[in-house]
Design an enzyme around this catalytic site. Structure first.
Site, PDB file in Angstrom:
ATOM      1  N   LYS A  13       0.730  -1.218   0.132  1.00 27.93           N
ATOM      2  CA  LYS A  13       0.040   0.239   0.042  1.00 27.93           C
ATOM      3  C   LYS A  13       0.970   1.166  -0.091  1.00 27.93           C
ATOM      4  CE  LYS A  13      -1.675  -0.903   3.941  1.00 27.93           C
ATOM      5  NZ  LYS A  13      -0.894  -2.156   4.311  1.00 27.93           N
ATOM      6  N   ARG A  88      -8.552   1.397   9.811  1.00 20.29           N
ATOM      7  CA  ARG A  88      -7.868  -0.206  10.198  1.00 20.29           C
ATOM      8  C   ARG A  88      -9.024  -0.947  10.894  1.00 20.29           C
ATOM      9  NH1 ARG A  88      -2.352   0.626   9.234  1.00 20.29           N
ATOM     10  NH2 ARG A  88      -1.124  -1.351   9.506  1.00 20.29           N
ATOM     11  N   ARG A 127      11.773  -5.992   4.302  1.00 14.65           N
ATOM     12  CA  ARG A 127      11.572  -4.827   4.251  1.00 14.65           C
ATOM     13  C   ARG A 127      12.625  -3.894   5.014  1.00 14.65           C
ATOM     14  NH1 ARG A 127       5.645  -1.953   5.167  1.00 14.65           N
ATOM     15  NH2 ARG A 127       5.962  -3.005   7.414  1.00 14.65           N
ATOM     16  N   ARG A 160      12.458  -2.330  10.748  1.00 12.20           N
ATOM     17  CA  ARG A 160      11.427  -2.127  11.893  1.00 12.20           C
ATOM     18  C   ARG A 160      11.312  -2.997  13.048  1.00 12.20           C
ATOM     19  NH1 ARG A 160       6.303  -0.013   8.490  1.00 12.20           N
ATOM     20  NH2 ARG A 160       5.240  -0.979  10.072  1.00 12.20           N
ATOM     21  N   ARG A 171       0.567  -9.189  13.487  1.00 10.21           N
ATOM     22  CA  ARG A 171      -0.102  -8.229  12.845  1.00 10.21           C
ATOM     23  C   ARG A 171      -1.012  -8.744  11.791  1.00 10.21           C
ATOM     24  NH1 ARG A 171       4.899  -5.928  10.920  1.00 10.21           N
ATOM     25  NH2 ARG A 171       4.020  -4.571   9.514  1.00 10.21           N
TER      26      ARG A 171
HETATM   27  P1  ADP Z   1       2.233  -1.887   7.755  1.00  9.10           P
HETATM   28  O1  ADP Z   1       3.061  -1.001   6.969  1.00  9.10           O
HETATM   29  O2  ADP Z   1       2.856  -2.931   8.042  1.00  9.10           O
HETATM   30  O3  ADP Z   1       0.810  -1.917   7.285  1.00  9.10           O
HETATM   31  P2  ADP Z   1       1.837   0.608   9.314  1.00  9.10           P
HETATM   32  O4  ADP Z   1       3.262   1.543   9.199  1.00  9.10           O
HETATM   33  O5  ADP Z   1       0.773   0.762   8.587  1.00  9.10           O
HETATM   34  O6  ADP Z   1       2.202  -0.830   9.080  1.00  9.10           O
HETATM   35  O7  ADP Z   1       1.611   0.447  10.865  1.00  9.10           O
HETATM   36  C1  ADP Z   1       2.380   0.126  11.867  1.00  9.10           C
HETATM   37  C2  ADP Z   1       1.810   0.145  13.186  1.00  9.10           C
HETATM   38  O8  ADP Z   1       1.239   1.368  13.327  1.00  9.10           O
HETATM   39  C3  ADP Z   1       0.638  -1.007  13.298  1.00  9.10           C
HETATM   40  O9  ADP Z   1       1.018  -2.210  13.408  1.00  9.10           O
HETATM   41  C4  ADP Z   1      -0.205  -0.260  14.375  1.00  9.10           C
HETATM   42  O10 ADP Z   1       0.458  -0.587  15.448  1.00  9.10           O
HETATM   43  C5  ADP Z   1       0.003   1.179  14.017  1.00  9.10           C
HETATM   44  N1  ADP Z   1      -0.961   1.871  13.361  1.00  9.10           N
HETATM   45  C6  ADP Z   1      -0.990   2.075  11.970  1.00  9.10           C
HETATM   46  N2  ADP Z   1      -1.993   2.734  11.517  1.00  9.10           N
HETATM   47  C7  ADP Z   1      -3.030   2.463  12.491  1.00  9.10           C
HETATM   48  C8  ADP Z   1      -4.577   2.338  12.592  1.00  9.10           C
HETATM   49  N3  ADP Z   1      -5.141   2.907  11.559  1.00  9.10           N
HETATM   50  N4  ADP Z   1      -5.181   2.056  13.588  1.00  9.10           N
HETATM   51  C9  ADP Z   1      -4.361   1.576  14.636  1.00  9.10           C
HETATM   52  N5  ADP Z   1      -3.254   1.292  14.777  1.00  9.10           N
HETATM   53  C10 ADP Z   1      -2.569   1.651  13.555  1.00  9.10           C
HETATM   54  P1  ADP Z   2       2.481  -1.980   3.320  1.00  7.35           P
HETATM   55  O1  ADP Z   2       2.514  -0.227   3.044  1.00  7.35           O
HETATM   56  O2  ADP Z   2       1.159  -2.451   2.651  1.00  7.35           O
HETATM   57  O3  ADP Z   2       2.718  -2.346   4.606  1.00  7.35           O
HETATM   58  P2  ADP Z   2       5.003  -1.411   1.796  1.00  7.35           P
HETATM   59  O4  ADP Z   2       4.520  -0.597   0.651  1.00  7.35           O
HETATM   60  O5  ADP Z   2       5.962  -0.984   2.963  1.00  7.35           O
HETATM   61  O6  ADP Z   2       3.680  -2.324   2.343  1.00  7.35           O
HETATM   62  O7  ADP Z   2       5.575  -2.826   1.171  1.00  7.35           O
HETATM   63  C1  ADP Z   2       6.172  -4.114   1.928  1.00  7.35           C
HETATM   64  C2  ADP Z   2       7.400  -4.439   1.405  1.00  7.35           C
HETATM   65  O8  ADP Z   2       7.517  -5.062   0.167  1.00  7.35           O
HETATM   66  C3  ADP Z   2       8.420  -3.358   1.143  1.00  7.35           C
HETATM   67  O9  ADP Z   2       9.865  -3.750   1.383  1.00  7.35           O
HETATM   68  C4  ADP Z   2       8.510  -2.978  -0.442  1.00  7.35           C
HETATM   69  O10 ADP Z   2       9.706  -2.654  -0.813  1.00  7.35           O
HETATM   70  C5  ADP Z   2       7.779  -4.460  -1.002  1.00  7.35           C
HETATM   71  N1  ADP Z   2       7.264  -4.344  -2.007  1.00  7.35           N
HETATM   72  C6  ADP Z   2       5.977  -3.239  -2.395  1.00  7.35           C
HETATM   73  N2  ADP Z   2       5.549  -3.665  -3.477  1.00  7.35           N
HETATM   74  C7  ADP Z   2       5.966  -4.960  -3.756  1.00  7.35           C
HETATM   75  C8  ADP Z   2       5.961  -5.798  -5.110  1.00  7.35           C
HETATM   76  N3  ADP Z   2       4.921  -5.353  -6.089  1.00  7.35           N
HETATM   77  N4  ADP Z   2       6.559  -6.682  -5.334  1.00  7.35           N
HETATM   78  C9  ADP Z   2       7.800  -6.803  -4.254  1.00  7.35           C
HETATM   79  N5  ADP Z   2       7.876  -6.317  -3.438  1.00  7.35           N
HETATM   80  C10 ADP Z   2       7.252  -5.159  -3.235  1.00  7.35           C
END
Ligand code: ADP
Ligand code: ADP
Ligand code: ZN
Length: 218
Positions: A13, A88, A127, A160, A171
């Site tokens: 995303k 979320r 990542r 992270r 998660r």
């Molecule tokens: P990911 O990239 O793995 O989806 P995020 O960076 O979006 O993770 O979020 C990291 C952490 O921050 C989540 O595991 C949660 O603890 C918190 N968080 C982020 N967005 C939300 C939300 N909309 N509601 C509750 N917690 C959130």
């Molecule tokens: P989210 O925001 O949904 O948690 P991220 O955008 O941070 O996800 O992507 C998670 C990991 O996967 C990152 O290390 C990113 O570089 C990698 N990634 C994202 N899109 C792709 C894809 N289409 N193919 C392979 N790796 C990807």
């Protein structure tokens, strides 16, 4: 352009939101980034959020809703925004609906990104993130040209703490229980588009722009 990017952690995303925001000049609002900023700056909100985040649990709804409400007031959102990682939970989605209604605006589309469990675990475990500018990389799928340093700002990249195996499993469970219900929530409102987040980042992006074009946003 007023979008929500929905999907499990690691599905891509943030990567796609970054590209769309850059291309169309809209604001990317990532609650994960906002919360990590608060943790780094040791604000009281950050201190409260940290324990939840480290364990892979969601931060309480009231905390994230407050953050998003503030961000949406930013004049930079006038051209539009992409909410990445928010809402979320169903209460967050309901609250977002109210905030937008107060302003007389509507969401244009909710894009749900999907990928297999195996692929998601690979993405999360490889990542790497820039603690300074929040840029995201992947050891094999999207490496930084500068190796262990951020391409954009030169800072040393980190893994992270919630991208460690135990927190990843938590998660993904939390996603299934609390976030996946939003798929039908938005489907019922006829707002949902689905995208297979598989294959290269650029080809996923192409599919995103097709959805945007289909709804007159590109
Ligand atoms: P990911 O990239 O793995 O989806 P995020 O960076 O979006 O993770 O979020 C990291 C952490 O921050 C989540 O595991 C949660 O603890 C918190 N968080 C982020 N967005 C939300 C939300 N909309 N509601 C509750 N917690 C959130
Ligand atoms: P989210 O925001 O949904 O948690 P991220 O955008 O941070 O996800 O992507 C998670 C990991 O996967 C990152 O290390 C990113 O570089 C990698 N990634 C994202 N899109 C792709 C894809 N289409 N193919 C392979 N790796 C990807
Ligand atoms: Zn950086």
């Amino acid at each position: 352009m007023r979008l929500v990017f929905l999907g499990p952690p690691g599905v891509g995303k943030g990567t796609q939101a970054e590209k769309v925001a850059g291309r169309y000049g809209v604001r990317k609002i990532s609650t994960g980034d906002l919360l990590r900023d608060a943790v780094r700056n040791r604000t009281s909100l950050g201190v409260e959020a940290k324990t939840y985040m480290d364990q892979g649990q969601l931060v309480p709804d009231s905390v994230v809703i407050g953050l998003v409400r503030d961000k949406l007031e930013d004049p930079g959102c006038a051209k539009g925004f992409i909410l990445d990682g928010f809402p979320r939970t169903v209460p967050q989605a309901e609250e977002l609906g109210k905030v937008l209604e107060e302003r007389g605006i509507l969401l244009n589309r909710v894009i749900n990104f999907q990928a297999s469990h195996v692929e998601i675990v690979k993405r999360l475990s490889g990542r790497r993130s820039c603690p300074k500018c929040q840029a995201t990389y992947h050891l094999t799928f999207a490496p930084s040209k500068r190796g262990a340093q951020c391409d954009r700002c030169g800072e040393s990249l980190i893994q992270r703490s919630d991208d460690q195996p135990e927190a990843i499993e938590t998660r993904l469970k939390v996603y299934e229980q609390q976030t996946a219900p939003l798929i039908s929530f938005y489907e019922t409102q006829n707002l949902l588009s689905r995208i297979e987040s598989v294959g290269p980042i650029d080809s996923v992006y192409e599919n995103v722009t097709k959805v945007l074009a289909a709804y007159d946003m590109a």
